[in-house]
Scaffold this motif. Structure first.
Motif, PDB file in Angstrom:
ATOM      1  N   SER A 154      -9.197  -4.343   1.995  1.00  0.00           N
ATOM      2  CA  SER A 154      -8.752  -3.103   2.622  1.00  0.00           C
ATOM      3  C   SER A 154      -9.907  -2.512   3.409  1.00  0.00           C
ATOM      4  N   ARG A 185      -9.039  -1.036  -3.724  1.00  0.00           N
ATOM      5  CA  ARG A 185      -9.626  -1.830  -2.645  1.00  0.00           C
ATOM      6  C   ARG A 185     -10.163  -3.125  -3.231  1.00  0.00           C
ATOM      7  N   TYR A 234       0.799  -1.218   0.000  1.00  0.00           N
ATOM      8  CA  TYR A 234       0.000   0.000   0.000  1.00  0.00           C
ATOM      9  C   TYR A 234       0.834   1.272   0.000  1.00  0.00           C
TER      10      TYR A 234
END
Length: 402
Positions: free
Chosen positions: A253, A401, A118
């Motif tokens: 996520s 996501r 990320y």
């Protein structure tokens, strides 16, 4: 009408550029100096993309006159459009929350023993891990746990990473032979199929592609625990343990939550609750965009998975509404749609869905590369986005996501 934008990701940067383009004063609150091109983290983590190509300095892409406050937002007041940072308190006329999402490391041991993708820090950790593993391979001190690579999550990021590791394993086999021939790649998906939000035809095609390239795909399988020396799975055949020291976590996520934000602003999934115009419910001075909200299409009567292109589109709608407010004009509702989406499977191979049509192989790869290159150039030259807005917000930017 001064606007404070919190977050410099896809949504935040797009909102800043559009508002500044209408000569409205804007403050960007973002602790980083760079805008991260998150989809490129995958290729970089496998050594195919240089580290310098994964981000762009914010100074290069922010319009003249925008103030970049390099600070961390601690909390905000949605009623007054004020933001508290670790440097100073800010007061605006409008506030835009675009703080994005973070890895949802839900399994026991996952925060300690997995490698998310990320941030630049995550990327550096992955590259250091590969360096240690390659050193062990060169010294022929590898056991199976070092040669088994596990990816948790079968969304876009997980599939792209599995493909990149296919190419990395091939390079290592050619370079080292011997022990490298024992490399195994496992892709673990909790749901019944990979790419669950894509057409079944696309899911089936990419599953066949991965299996053809020696990836072990395990669907309907949950990760119960991650340890330093392996993972514990629960699949259709019951519990299973895999010895491994390499576990990448791409399995979902969650929206980022600020430390001191007010209570009762979020739904049960922790997304900020917004009205059709992307304003926080009961707080018309504050907007939320990007992965901070769960896109709902009233025409389809369902939510859509947050992704890069919807983040950009939500920013466009929120910025247009702030401009409309400054002029006393009517607001525009956000109706999210995903018309194009694509992923890369490495060298000249990919998968895309364009207006309902599934494109595979070189055609899919071309769509994915076009999306990446167009976004990379458009954020540095907003004229490109104005010339072809449907390309900018509808190119199928890889999902933020899964």
């Amino acid at each position: 009408m001064q606007t404070i934008v919190v977050g410099g990701g896809y949504a935040g940067l797009r909102a800043v550029q559009l508002l500044a383009g209408q000569n409205l004063p804007v403050i960007l609150v973002e602790p980083r100096r760079e805008h991260i091109l998150r989809p490129r983290l995958v290729a970089a983590a496998a050594g195919r993309t240089a580290l310098k190509e994964v981000s762009v300095p914010l100074a290069r892409v922010l319009p003249t006159g925008v103030r970049h406050l390099q600070a961390t937002a601690l909390g905000f007041d949605p009623e007054t459009a004020a933001v508290e940072t670790d440097y100073e308190m800010l007061q605006g006329d409008r506030l835009v929350i675009a703080v994005g999402s973070e890895a949802n490391l839900s399994a026991s041991g996952a925060p300690r023993y997995t490698l998310p993708l990320y941030s630049l820090e995550d990327l550096q950790q992955a590259l250091s891990h590969w360096a240690r593993l390659e050193d062990a391979l060169q010294r022929e001190r590898c056991d199976l746990s070092l040669l088994r690579w596990v990816i948790v999550g079968g969304g876009i990021t997980g599939v792209e990473l599995a493909a990149e590791l296919v190419h990395l394993a091939r390079r290592w086999r050619n370079r080292y032979g011997g022990l490298a021939e024992a490399i195994q790649i496992h892709l673990i998906q909790r749901g019944s199929r990979l790419l669950p939000d894509w057409p079944v035809q696309a899911s089936d095609w990419v599953t066949r592609w991965l299996k053809r390239h020696r990836v072990i795909v395990q669907t309907a399988t949950a990760v119960r625990r991650v340890r330093a020396d392996g993972v514990v799975l629960e699949g259709p055949a019951g519990p299973e343990e895999l010895a491994t020291q390499t576990v990448f976590w791409t399995g979902g996520s969650r929206p980022v939550r600020l430390e001191e934000e007010p209570a009762d602003l979020r739904d049960k999934s922790q997304f900020l609750r917004v009205d059709p115009y992307l304003r926080l419910v009961d707080y018309p001075r504050t907007y939320a965009i990007g992965d901070s909200v769960l896109p709902f299409n009233p025409q389809l009567n369902r939510t859509l998975p947050p992704c890069g292109q919807l983040a950009v589109r939500s920013a466009e709608v929120a910025a247009a509404n702030i401009v409309a407010e400054s002029r006393g004009e009517a607001l525009t509702a956000f109706v999210p749609t995903i018309e194009r989406i694509a992923l890369s499977l490495g060298a000249f191979d990919g998968l895309a869905v364009v207006d309902g049509q599934v494109l595979t192989g070189t055609a899919g790869w071309t769509v994915a590369q076009a999306a990446d290159l167009f976004y990379f150039n458009a954020i540095q030259n907003p004229l490109l986005a104005r010339m072809a807005p449907e390309l900018f917000s509808g190119t199928g930017l890889p999902s933020e996501r899964q």
